[in-house]
Design an enzyme around this catalytic site. Structure first.
Site, PDB file in Angstrom:
ATOM      1  N   GLY A  11       0.708  -1.093   0.095  1.00 42.26           N
ATOM      2  CA  GLY A  11       0.215   0.341  -0.122  1.00 42.26           C
ATOM      3  C   GLY A  11       0.633   1.177   0.208  1.00 42.26           C
ATOM      4  O   GLY A  11       1.938   1.299   1.284  1.00 42.26           O
ATOM      5  N   ARG A  72       0.496  -5.322  -5.048  1.00 45.77           N
ATOM      6  CA  ARG A  72       1.207  -6.200  -4.034  1.00 45.77           C
ATOM      7  C   ARG A  72       1.051  -7.520  -4.835  1.00 45.77           C
ATOM      8  O   ARG A  72       0.523  -7.973  -5.780  1.00 45.77           O
ATOM      9  CB  ARG A  72      -0.585  -6.459  -3.101  1.00 45.77           C
ATOM     10  CG  ARG A  72      -0.883  -5.263  -1.877  1.00 45.77           C
ATOM     11  CD  ARG A  72      -1.787  -5.624  -1.586  1.00 45.77           C
ATOM     12  NE  ARG A  72      -2.341  -4.298  -1.025  1.00 45.77           N
ATOM     13  CZ  ARG A  72      -1.895  -3.373   0.190  1.00 45.77           C
ATOM     14  NH1 ARG A  72      -0.798  -3.807   0.935  1.00 45.77           N
ATOM     15  NH2 ARG A  72      -2.443  -2.485   0.678  1.00 45.77           N
ATOM     16  N   ASP A 103       4.785  -4.318   6.214  1.00 47.63           N
ATOM     17  CA  ASP A 103       5.419  -5.177   6.820  1.00 47.63           C
ATOM     18  C   ASP A 103       5.420  -6.861   5.281  1.00 47.63           C
ATOM     19  O   ASP A 103       6.406  -6.967   5.432  1.00 47.63           O
ATOM     20  CB  ASP A 103       4.902  -6.360   7.993  1.00 47.63           C
ATOM     21  CG  ASP A 103       3.390  -6.831   8.014  1.00 47.63           C
ATOM     22  OD1 ASP A 103       3.097  -6.023   6.819  1.00 47.63           O
ATOM     23  OD2 ASP A 103       2.627  -7.017   8.257  1.00 47.63           O
ATOM     24  N   THR A 125       4.528   2.927   5.370  1.00 48.76           N
ATOM     25  CA  THR A 125       3.100   2.084   6.052  1.00 48.76           C
ATOM     26  C   THR A 125       2.522   3.050   6.455  1.00 48.76           C
ATOM     27  O   THR A 125       3.142   3.951   7.655  1.00 48.76           O
ATOM     28  CB  THR A 125       3.015   1.179   6.050  1.00 48.76           C
ATOM     29  OG1 THR A 125       1.601   0.382   6.234  1.00 48.76           O
ATOM     30  CG2 THR A 125       3.860   0.456   7.302  1.00 48.76           C
ATOM     31  N   ASP A 127       0.091   2.154   7.835  1.00 48.01           N
ATOM     32  CA  ASP A 127       0.010   1.518   9.553  1.00 48.01           C
ATOM     33  C   ASP A 127       0.389   1.662  10.879  1.00 48.01           C
ATOM     34  O   ASP A 127      -0.377   1.479  11.997  1.00 48.01           O
ATOM     35  CB  ASP A 127      -0.845   0.591   9.088  1.00 48.01           C
ATOM     36  CG  ASP A 127      -1.067   0.006   8.416  1.00 48.01           C
ATOM     37  OD1 ASP A 127      -2.414   0.530   8.104  1.00 48.01           O
ATOM     38  OD2 ASP A 127      -1.345  -1.363   6.947  1.00 48.01           O
ATOM     39  N   ASP A 129       3.097  -0.005  11.964  1.00 46.02           N
ATOM     40  CA  ASP A 129       2.579  -1.194  12.595  1.00 46.02           C
ATOM     41  C   ASP A 129       4.270  -2.201  12.395  1.00 46.02           C
ATOM     42  O   ASP A 129       3.834  -3.450  12.217  1.00 46.02           O
ATOM     43  CB  ASP A 129       1.752  -1.479  12.212  1.00 46.02           C
ATOM     44  CG  ASP A 129       1.770  -2.426  10.296  1.00 46.02           C
ATOM     45  OD1 ASP A 129       2.620  -1.434   9.804  1.00 46.02           O
ATOM     46  OD2 ASP A 129       1.103  -3.412  10.110  1.00 46.02           O
ATOM     47  N   ARG A 171      -5.285  -1.879   9.648  1.00 44.09           N
ATOM     48  CA  ARG A 171      -5.128  -3.710   9.086  1.00 44.09           C
ATOM     49  C   ARG A 171      -4.933  -4.205  10.538  1.00 44.09           C
ATOM     50  O   ARG A 171      -5.689  -3.376  10.945  1.00 44.09           O
ATOM     51  CB  ARG A 171      -3.667  -4.241   8.134  1.00 44.09           C
ATOM     52  CG  ARG A 171      -3.761  -5.171   7.762  1.00 44.09           C
ATOM     53  CD  ARG A 171      -2.976  -5.859   6.605  1.00 44.09           C
ATOM     54  NE  ARG A 171      -2.908  -4.657   5.867  1.00 44.09           N
ATOM     55  CZ  ARG A 171      -3.165  -5.137   4.624  1.00 44.09           C
ATOM     56  NH1 ARG A 171      -3.104  -6.302   4.837  1.00 44.09           N
ATOM     57  NH2 ARG A 171      -2.515  -4.544   3.809  1.00 44.09           N
TER      58      ARG A 171
HETATM   59  O1  F6P Z   1      -1.613  -1.415   4.332  1.00 45.26           O
HETATM   60  C1  F6P Z   1      -2.188   0.312   4.538  1.00 45.26           C
HETATM   61  C2  F6P Z   1      -3.467  -0.444   4.270  1.00 45.26           C
HETATM   62  O2  F6P Z   1      -3.941   0.539   3.965  1.00 45.26           O
HETATM   63  C3  F6P Z   1      -4.188  -1.018   5.073  1.00 45.26           C
HETATM   64  O3  F6P Z   1      -4.483  -0.075   6.460  1.00 45.26           O
HETATM   65  C4  F6P Z   1      -5.114  -1.393   4.662  1.00 45.26           C
HETATM   66  O4  F6P Z   1      -5.800  -2.096   5.536  1.00 45.26           O
HETATM   67  C5  F6P Z   1      -5.266  -2.280   3.489  1.00 45.26           C
HETATM   68  O5  F6P Z   1      -4.017  -1.606   3.114  1.00 45.26           O
HETATM   69  C6  F6P Z   1      -5.561  -1.692   2.190  1.00 45.26           C
HETATM   70  O6  F6P Z   1      -5.247  -2.171   0.960  1.00 45.26           O
HETATM   71  P1  F6P Z   1      -5.651  -2.553  -0.602  1.00 45.26           P
HETATM   72  O7  F6P Z   1      -5.264  -0.699  -1.034  1.00 45.26           O
HETATM   73  O8  F6P Z   1      -4.902  -2.833  -1.541  1.00 45.26           O
HETATM   74  O9  F6P Z   1      -7.395  -2.249  -0.700  1.00 45.26           O
END
Ligand code: F6P
Length: 319
Positions: A11, A72, A103, A125, A127, A129, A171
């Site tokens: 992300g 991803r 991560d 990120t 998050d 985390d 997340r």
């Molecule tokens: O890891 C960053 C994040 O924005 C999280 O907070 C969230 O759960 C996820 O990515 C959403 O992912 P995507 O953009 O693939 O829907």
């Protein structure tokens, strides 16, 4: 070392561009060549790679998103995908790699290290985390975006005398919820690290109403569950008119704050220093405002933890 590569993965987060800029400029300052790898590990597998010069990272420090695009990539989790990636790195003569991401991206970096390839992780990120750093690039900007949104929601919550449930990202981590809740004076903050009892939440809301409180803000980290479901349950159990807002991807965009730009610049430059020193399999981070270097393996084996004192403070201040 003569030539390094840089990619962003997972992300996106505001400040990734500032980190790319720092990697490129710091490398060129030290007479290294830098190659940008587009769309994360997917671009690595496909050889979507080109040389970056000083000018190519001009005018991006203030921009959200990532100039190098991101993805991803499931294929990179396979041995075949990893071997394809390493083949490309060899083909382009790239001797070391900086991976900017969360991560999942660090796990990709770890795979390269297992294949003997010098790789350094930069935590990017929203998050917040990643163990081994107090802050990740993008967290501060996302936090400010959330705060701005909640301030606006509070205006209408006050006018209509309503209860609002606001679902934020993160997340499995509650940092965005906790920090934004503390910064906004939210009445209740629900994080995945702490098991809440709905009875407590309901009685807190009732106590507030009895005291004459006309509106309430409840922040729910997405890791806790669906904000919509929680909103329904609260309305059913309290009879308070309740609305739900899911902030969603707005939290990932926007111009990075000064805090994130500076953090990204420091971490990006440090990653190049670590590569130049001949280290591999490391992540860079910031602890007590000092740059630190840890083994990626070590960081990935630990679990991110919520700041318990801050959580308790949020409870004390929202009585
Ligand atoms: O890891 C960053 C994040 O924005 C999280 O907070 C969230 O759960 C996820 O990515 C959403 O992912 P995507 O953009 O693939 O829907």
């Amino acid at each position: 070392m003569k030539r390094i590569g840089v990619l962003t993965s997972g992300g996106d987060s505001p400040g990734m561009n500032a980190a790319i800029r720092a990697v490129v400029r710091k490398a060129i300052f030290h007479d290294l060549e830098v190659y940008g790898i587009y769309s994360g590990f997917a671009g690595l597998i496909n050889g979507d790679i080109e040389k970056l010069d000083i000018g190519s990272v001009g005018d991006i420090i203030q921009r959200g998103g990532t100039k190098l695009y991101t993805a991803r990539c499931e294929e990179f989790k396979t041995l075949e995908g990893q071997e394809k990636g390493i083949e490309q790195l060899k083909k382009f003569g790239i001797e070391g790699l900086v991976v900017i991401g969360g991560d999942g991206s660090f796990r990709g970096a770890q795979k390269l290290v297992e294949h003997g390839y010098p790789t350094i992780g930069v935590p990017g990120t929203i998050d917040n985390d990643i163990p081994g750093t107090d802050f990740t690039i993008g967290f501060d900007t996302a936090l400010n975006t959330i705060i701005d949104a909640i301030d606006k929601i509070r205006d209408t919550a006050t006018s209509h005398e309503r209860t609002y449930v606001i679902e934020v990202m993160g997340r499995n981590a509650g940092d965005l919820a906790l920090w934004s809740g503390l910064a906004n004076g939210a009445e209740t903050i629900m994080v995945p690290e702490v098991k809440d009892d709905m009875k407590d939440i309901v009685s807190r809301l009732k106590r507030g109403t009895d005291r004459g409180k006309k509106h309430s803000i409840i922040i729910v980290a997405e890791g806790v569950g669906s904000g919509v479901e929680i909103g329904k349950e609260i309305q059913d159990k309290t009879d308070l008119e309740t609305r739900v807002t899911i902030l969603g991807h707005i939290q990932r965009g926007g111009s990075p704050t000064a805090q994130d730009r500076v953090l990204a610049s420091r971490l990006g430059a440090k990653a190049v220093e670590v590569l130049l020193a001949g280290d591999a399999g490391k992540m860079v981070g910031i602890e007590n405002n000092q740059l630190v270097v840890h083994d990626i393996d070590d960081a990935l084996s630990r679990k991110h933890s919520l700041d318990e004192k801050m959580y308790n403070l949020s409870k004390e201040l929202s009585i």
